[in-house]
Design a protein around this motif. Sequence first.
Motif, short mmCIF file in Angstrom:
data_model
loop_
_atom_site.label_atom_id
_atom_site.label_comp_id
_atom_site.label_asym_id
_atom_site.label_seq_id
_atom_site.Cartn_x
_atom_site.Cartn_y
_atom_site.Cartn_z
N ALA A 102 -15.08 -13.34 3.46
CA ALA A 102 -15.39 -13.11 2.06
C ALA A 102 -16.47 -14.11 1.61
O ALA A 102 -16.24 -14.91 0.72
N LYS A 129 -15.36 -6.31 2.97
CA LYS A 129 -15.69 -5.74 1.66
C LYS A 129 -15.40 -6.67 0.48
O LYS A 129 -15.85 -6.41 -0.63
N LYS A 130 -14.67 -7.75 0.71
CA LYS A 130 -14.42 -8.69 -0.38
C LYS A 130 -15.52 -9.74 -0.51
O LYS A 130 -15.43 -10.65 -1.33
N SER A 131 -16.58 -9.59 0.27
CA SER A 131 -17.72 -10.50 0.15
C SER A 131 -18.30 -10.39 -1.26
O SER A 131 -18.29 -9.31 -1.86
N GLU A 132 -18.83 -11.51 -1.79
CA GLU A 132 -19.32 -11.47 -3.17
C GLU A 132 -20.54 -10.58 -3.34
O GLU A 132 -20.67 -9.86 -4.31
N ALA A 162 -20.43 0.37 0.35
CA ALA A 162 -19.88 -0.97 0.11
C ALA A 162 -20.96 -1.96 -0.30
O ALA A 162 -20.67 -3.01 -0.87
N GLU A 182 0.84 -1.20 0.00
CA GLU A 182 0.00 0.00 0.00
C GLU A 182 0.88 1.25 0.00
O GLU A 182 0.59 2.25 -0.66
N THR A 240 -11.50 -11.59 9.05
CA THR A 240 -11.75 -11.09 7.71
C THR A 240 -12.56 -12.15 6.98
O THR A 240 -12.19 -13.32 7.00
N TYR A 268 -23.08 -11.40 2.38
CA TYR A 268 -22.86 -10.76 3.68
C TYR A 268 -24.04 -9.84 3.95
O TYR A 268 -24.36 -8.99 3.12
N LYS A 272 -20.23 -15.67 0.17
CA LYS A 272 -21.07 -15.45 -1.02
C LYS A 272 -22.05 -14.31 -0.74
O LYS A 272 -22.39 -13.54 -1.62
N GLY A 279 -6.14 -0.25 3.19
CA GLY A 279 -6.91 -0.64 2.02
C GLY A 279 -7.20 0.46 1.02
O GLY A 279 -7.71 0.20 -0.07
#
Lengths: 305, 257
Positions: free
Chosen positions: A243, A263-266, A282, A20, A241, A247, A245, A144
């Motif tokens: 991720a 935030k990386k949830s589908e 989000a 980052e 954390t 959330y 399908k 992030g």
Amino acid sequence: MKIILVAEYRDGKLLASFNELMDFADKMGGENVMFLVGGDNDLPKYDGKLYLADAGTFGEYSPDVHKQLILDIVEKEQADMVAFCHSSYGWDLAPRVAFALKAAQVSEIVEIVDGVPVVPVCNAKLRRDVQIKTKRSVVTLQAGAFGLPEEPAGTPTIEKVEGDLAGRVQFTGYEQPESGGVDLGKARIVVSAGRGIGKPENVEMIANLAQALGGEYGASRPVVDSEWVEHNRQVGTTGQTVAPKLYVACGISGAIQHLAGMKKSEFIVAVNTDKDAPIGEAADVLVVADLKEFVPLLTEKIQSL
Amino acid sequence: MKILVCIKRVPDMESKFKVDADGTWYEKTDLAWRMNEYDEYAVEQAVQLKEQEEDSDLTVLCIGGDQVKETMKKALAMGCDRGAHIADDNSSSKEPFEIAGIIAEYAKDKSFDLVFTGMQSQDRGSAQVGILVAELLDIPGIATIVDFVYSGGEVKVKRELEGGVKACVTVKAPLVVTCQLGLNTPRYPTLPNIMKAKKKELLSLPVEDLLKVDSRQETAKIYFPEKKGGGLILEGDAPELVDKLIQILKEKTAVLA
């Protein structure tokens, strides 16, 4: 412009956030060097000069010492800026470096627009453009907000930092989080409760929805701090954390520390009475509704499918 | 033992914010105000320490207009002994180095053994003031603590790191600690204590006497972030919303299959 990028190392491992800092440096332009109190065992994939201080000698947490090491490098490199992550390490160290350099510190930068740092205000509801009035500056980057699109693949040119410094505080070791319990990282569906659920009795309603969907329930930090839900179900920077399908964030305003954990949830559904809550940014779908009415109805309907 | 706790009055973060006329801060009217959440943990820890150590004296400090006295009274009702109100109608435009400068100037000749602050304010959120105060006073400072034990001049704290890991640190007083969420459970002031707090000393000092440092940064402008668009917003009656959401979940995800 020359920037010192301060990478982090914990419990014998380099933290991935160095990437980052590299992305931030790319966006700023000019030159940069990296500084790490770490070890040869785990080096940043950085194509540039790395000032490496041995963690065995200088300690992983020794703010007086790390400050002095950075100041020496700023002097040697005649650097204009020192960049940290807005993390537990940066919160502790950045103000010390800023103070010694008589520099302004801009905290939690989310982006740079035409060279101007932008930071969040009021739980990210507002943003602020900051004007720096000092020659040198210190910045911390929101977790992030920056990050290279691909894994960097460089090899640093190492310059070992030596010295004999002593600090006033004594680091005596790490305490690992209680393990066991629920691995939310493996759940296909996670339904989380935020402060908006109002009272501990309403956790059951969230757990029921999770069960109807065949998933697990989690919680945001304030709910865990209030002891309504145990810590091993916390989602976010200081918890797990995830991720999944799907959330479902119920009554969660969307503090950056929570977003970083989900935030990386589908697919993300947020249920909130506040249409302007940052979680809306989000979410794929924001349902503006009273949880106590909406969640039981949704649960019932899903059970009847 | 002399203890100082520094607090800030902030709006409730669930408030509807507006940009002020200058475009450099939020509009301060029509907001519900409270003690900065992190500072509540700081006050609670300071009061616990005061109760633990005989002959201790606990001062609560707050910078702002007359309104902040209301928040200070809560701290006094929680157990602080006296209040130092730094009168400043323009505190919201001061940057962290100025705020830290004011606090350090107040504290420098008072030999505090322990200084507590929140790890950040909920509105500005720069997470700098506590550590800057420590540097200005030339005493150790430790950020983001979630556990605090004092015994005979020695302090053992745990710092909260990412992923739920904690770092254990030992240090000798005097020092500054910045308090993280979860450090303790802040008490609710009882009615008798609220009444007693009304009689406690609450002195106002003009900020001009204490502000001796120059600002190092300013806000060029404040604004609402652009909505990135993506999300669909559903509004209406609950039964209707349930049907709509289920339809969307069937179309966009495989979780109901």
